[in-house]
Design a protein around this motif. Structure first.
Motif, PDB file in Angstrom:
ATOM      1  N   MET A  22       0.828  -1.208   0.000  1.00  0.00           N
ATOM      2  CA  MET A  22       0.000   0.000   0.000  1.00  0.00           C
ATOM      3  C   MET A  22       0.862   1.259   0.000  1.00  0.00           C
ATOM      4  O   MET A  22       0.440   2.299  -0.492  1.00  0.00           O
ATOM      5  N   GLN A  23       2.030   1.200   0.540  1.00  0.00           N
ATOM      6  CA  GLN A  23       2.893   2.376   0.593  1.00  0.00           C
ATOM      7  C   GLN A  23       3.736   2.542  -0.663  1.00  0.00           C
ATOM      8  O   GLN A  23       4.189   3.643  -0.954  1.00  0.00           O
ATOM      9  N   HIS A  24       3.968   1.477  -1.418  1.00  0.00           N
ATOM     10  CA  HIS A  24       4.881   1.545  -2.548  1.00  0.00           C
ATOM     11  C   HIS A  24       4.236   1.398  -3.924  1.00  0.00           C
ATOM     12  O   HIS A  24       4.890   1.675  -4.924  1.00  0.00           O
ATOM     13  N   ARG A  36      -6.326   5.785   2.195  1.00  0.00           N
ATOM     14  CA  ARG A  36      -5.422   4.639   2.092  1.00  0.00           C
ATOM     15  C   ARG A  36      -5.568   3.725   3.303  1.00  0.00           C
ATOM     16  O   ARG A  36      -5.583   2.502   3.173  1.00  0.00           O
ATOM     17  N   ASN A  37      -5.701   4.313   4.497  1.00  0.00           N
ATOM     18  CA  ASN A  37      -5.868   3.492   5.704  1.00  0.00           C
ATOM     19  C   ASN A  37      -7.186   2.729   5.682  1.00  0.00           C
ATOM     20  O   ASN A  37      -7.254   1.582   6.144  1.00  0.00           O
ATOM     21  N   GLY A  38      -8.234   3.345   5.151  1.00  0.00           N
ATOM     22  CA  GLY A  38      -9.518   2.659   5.051  1.00  0.00           C
ATOM     23  C   GLY A  38      -9.450   1.463   4.121  1.00  0.00           C
ATOM     24  O   GLY A  38      -9.938   0.376   4.443  1.00  0.00           O
ATOM     25  N   ILE A  39      -8.841   1.648   2.963  1.00  0.00           N
ATOM     26  CA  ILE A  39      -8.686   0.554   2.004  1.00  0.00           C
ATOM     27  C   ILE A  39      -7.784  -0.531   2.573  1.00  0.00           C
ATOM     28  O   ILE A  39      -8.047  -1.725   2.432  1.00  0.00           O
ATOM     29  N   GLN A  40      -6.725  -0.111   3.253  1.00  0.00           N
ATOM     30  CA  GLN A  40      -5.797  -1.063   3.862  1.00  0.00           C
ATOM     31  C   GLN A  40      -6.506  -1.894   4.925  1.00  0.00           C
ATOM     32  O   GLN A  40      -6.310  -3.112   4.994  1.00  0.00           O
TER      33      GLN A  40
END
Length: 61
Positions: A22-24, A36-40
């Protein structure tokens, strides 16, 4: 209390790979942190749910 070490290792690999990915991966790296945190969270929930359906924690002999 019984620890299922292989289950813990597989869970750690899933957590690390999703967080790193998710970060790269570029579509996710350009998102806002909250989105991004929600999807993660959703991805981790689904993957760990499937892992625990297939291989329940503490089911070793």
């Amino acid at each position: 209390m019984q620890f299922d070490i292989p289950h813990i290792i597989v869970t750690a690999i899933i957590l690390y790979s999703v967080i790193w990915g998710m970060q790269h991966i570029s579509p996710f790296s350009e998102m806002s942190k909250g989105k991004r945190n929600g999807i993660q969270f959703i991805i981790l929930f689904v993957l760990l749910f499937i892992l625990n359906i297939i291989w329940p924690y503490g089911s070793g002999a």
